[in-house]
Scaffold this motif. Structure first.
Motif, PDB file in Angstrom:
ATOM      1  N   ASP A   1      -3.797   5.222   3.472  1.00  0.00           N
ATOM      2  CA  ASP A   1      -3.522   3.777   3.498  1.00  0.00           C
ATOM      3  C   ASP A   1      -4.384   3.070   4.541  1.00  0.00           C
ATOM      4  O   ASP A   1      -4.880   1.977   4.319  1.00  0.00           O
ATOM      5  CB  ASP A   1      -2.047   3.514   3.783  1.00  0.00           C
ATOM      6  N   TYR A   2      -4.570   3.686   5.698  1.00  0.00           N
ATOM      7  CA  TYR A   2      -5.427   3.097   6.728  1.00  0.00           C
ATOM      8  C   TYR A   2      -6.875   3.049   6.263  1.00  0.00           C
ATOM      9  O   TYR A   2      -7.585   2.085   6.520  1.00  0.00           O
ATOM     10  CB  TYR A   2      -5.332   3.878   8.045  1.00  0.00           C
ATOM     11  N   ARG A   3      -7.314   4.102   5.596  1.00  0.00           N
ATOM     12  CA  ARG A   3      -8.702   4.152   5.137  1.00  0.00           C
ATOM     13  C   ARG A   3      -8.994   3.039   4.143  1.00  0.00           C
ATOM     14  O   ARG A   3     -10.107   2.529   4.085  1.00  0.00           O
ATOM     15  CB  ARG A   3      -8.991   5.520   4.507  1.00  0.00           C
ATOM     16  N   GLU A   4      -7.981   2.639   3.373  1.00  0.00           N
ATOM     17  CA  GLU A   4      -8.172   1.614   2.350  1.00  0.00           C
ATOM     18  C   GLU A   4      -7.632   0.245   2.763  1.00  0.00           C
ATOM     19  O   GLU A   4      -7.586  -0.669   1.954  1.00  0.00           O
ATOM     20  CB  GLU A   4      -7.501   2.074   1.054  1.00  0.00           C
ATOM     21  N   HIS A   5      -7.217   0.097   4.020  1.00  0.00           N
ATOM     22  CA  HIS A   5      -6.642  -1.177   4.466  1.00  0.00           C
ATOM     23  C   HIS A   5      -7.732  -2.252   4.507  1.00  0.00           C
ATOM     24  O   HIS A   5      -8.759  -2.079   5.155  1.00  0.00           O
ATOM     25  CB  HIS A   5      -6.015  -1.014   5.853  1.00  0.00           C
TER      26      HIS A   5
ATOM     27  N   LEU B   1      -9.043  -3.422   8.008  1.00  0.00           N
ATOM     28  CA  LEU B   1      -9.910  -2.458   8.687  1.00  0.00           C
ATOM     29  C   LEU B   1     -11.274  -2.369   8.014  1.00  0.00           C
ATOM     30  O   LEU B   1     -12.299  -2.274   8.676  1.00  0.00           O
ATOM     31  CB  LEU B   1      -9.247  -1.075   8.714  1.00  0.00           C
TER      32      LEU B   1
ATOM     33  N   HIS C   1      -0.077   2.803  -3.019  1.00  0.00           N
ATOM     34  CA  HIS C   1       0.291   1.895  -1.938  1.00  0.00           C
ATOM     35  C   HIS C   1      -0.827   0.909  -1.601  1.00  0.00           C
ATOM     36  O   HIS C   1      -0.570  -0.141  -1.049  1.00  0.00           O
ATOM     37  CB  HIS C   1       0.652   2.674  -0.673  1.00  0.00           C
ATOM     38  N   SER C   2      -2.064   1.261  -1.917  1.00  0.00           N
ATOM     39  CA  SER C   2      -3.172   0.404  -1.498  1.00  0.00           C
ATOM     40  C   SER C   2      -3.079  -0.987  -2.127  1.00  0.00           C
ATOM     41  O   SER C   2      -3.449  -1.963  -1.507  1.00  0.00           O
ATOM     42  CB  SER C   2      -4.512   1.056  -1.829  1.00  0.00           C
TER      43      SER C   2
ATOM     44  N   THR D   1      -0.483  -2.795  -0.081  1.00  0.00           N
ATOM     45  CA  THR D   1      -1.061  -3.106   1.227  1.00  0.00           C
ATOM     46  C   THR D   1      -2.015  -4.282   1.112  1.00  0.00           C
ATOM     47  O   THR D   1      -2.013  -5.177   1.957  1.00  0.00           O
ATOM     48  CB  THR D   1      -1.800  -1.873   1.784  1.00  0.00           C
ATOM     49  N   PHE D   2      -2.842  -4.305   0.069  1.00  0.00           N
ATOM     50  CA  PHE D   2      -3.793  -5.397  -0.125  1.00  0.00           C
ATOM     51  C   PHE D   2      -3.051  -6.719  -0.318  1.00  0.00           C
ATOM     52  O   PHE D   2      -3.427  -7.733   0.262  1.00  0.00           O
ATOM     53  CB  PHE D   2      -4.700  -5.099  -1.317  1.00  0.00           C
TER      54      PHE D   2
ATOM     55  N   ARG E   1      -0.025  -7.499   0.764  1.00  0.00           N
ATOM     56  CA  ARG E   1       0.547  -7.876   2.056  1.00  0.00           C
ATOM     57  C   ARG E   1      -0.509  -8.481   2.963  1.00  0.00           C
ATOM     58  O   ARG E   1      -0.268  -9.456   3.671  1.00  0.00           O
ATOM     59  CB  ARG E   1       1.164  -6.655   2.742  1.00  0.00           C
ATOM     60  N   PHE E   2      -1.687  -7.881   2.962  1.00  0.00           N
ATOM     61  CA  PHE E   2      -2.785  -8.379   3.786  1.00  0.00           C
ATOM     62  C   PHE E   2      -3.168  -9.795   3.369  1.00  0.00           C
ATOM     63  O   PHE E   2      -3.345 -10.677   4.216  1.00  0.00           O
ATOM     64  CB  PHE E   2      -3.979  -7.433   3.680  1.00  0.00           C
TER      65      PHE E   2
END
Length: 140
Positions: free
Chosen positions: A3-7, A10, A120-121, A124-125, A127-128
């Motif tokens: 998830d961090y790698r695809e945030h 970031l 989840h990505s 996450t996208f 939400r971002f």
């Protein structure tokens, strides 16, 4: 970690972002002690061996390897592991130690490790994007 790698946040700031860890292995004795107050108590371990392990962990950045182990740990490995997978990186004399310590690494290419793809990505996208929108509204 995937998830961090695809945030998206970031990725915008640091293209090709990837979480990396440096680990150290050493074997020896230590004394466990309780440190804290009446509200919170943590365990602490004191020993020259704990200090050696801490220094090895910091040295992973200098040697650009994900794992460093002392010769004490390497000697505990099977001959097959030692001969086929461990590589002697350096022999160093650490502060407080009278004898040089052999530093070994376990050679592996961490980029070849497959990462489970998750859905989840997309969440996450979204939400971002919502957070970005709220920040723009606050600024106006």
């Amino acid at each position: 970690l995937a998830d961090y790698r695809e945030h998206p946040g970031l990725i915008m700031r640091i293209p090709n972002f990837r979480v990396t860890l440096g680990c150290a292995l050493h074997v020896g004795w230590s004394i466990e002690g309780a440190i804290g107050s009446e509200f919170k108590i943590d365990a602490s371990y004191l020993s020259p061996h704990v200090n050696i392990c801490s220094r090895l962990g910091a040295a992973t950045k200098q040697y650009l390897v994900p794992l460093l182990m002392s010769h004490n740990v390497a000697e505990m490995c099977t001959p097959q592991i030692t001969q086929e997978h461990l590589r002697l990186v350096d022999r160093v004399e650490l502060m407080g130690s009278k004898t040089p310590i052999g530093l070994y690494t376990f050679d592996m290419d961490w980029r070849l490790i497959e990462v489970d793809e998750r859905s989840h990505s997309k969440v996450t996208f979204k939400r971002f994007k919502m957070r970005q929108h709220r920040e723009k509204v606050k600024e106006q």
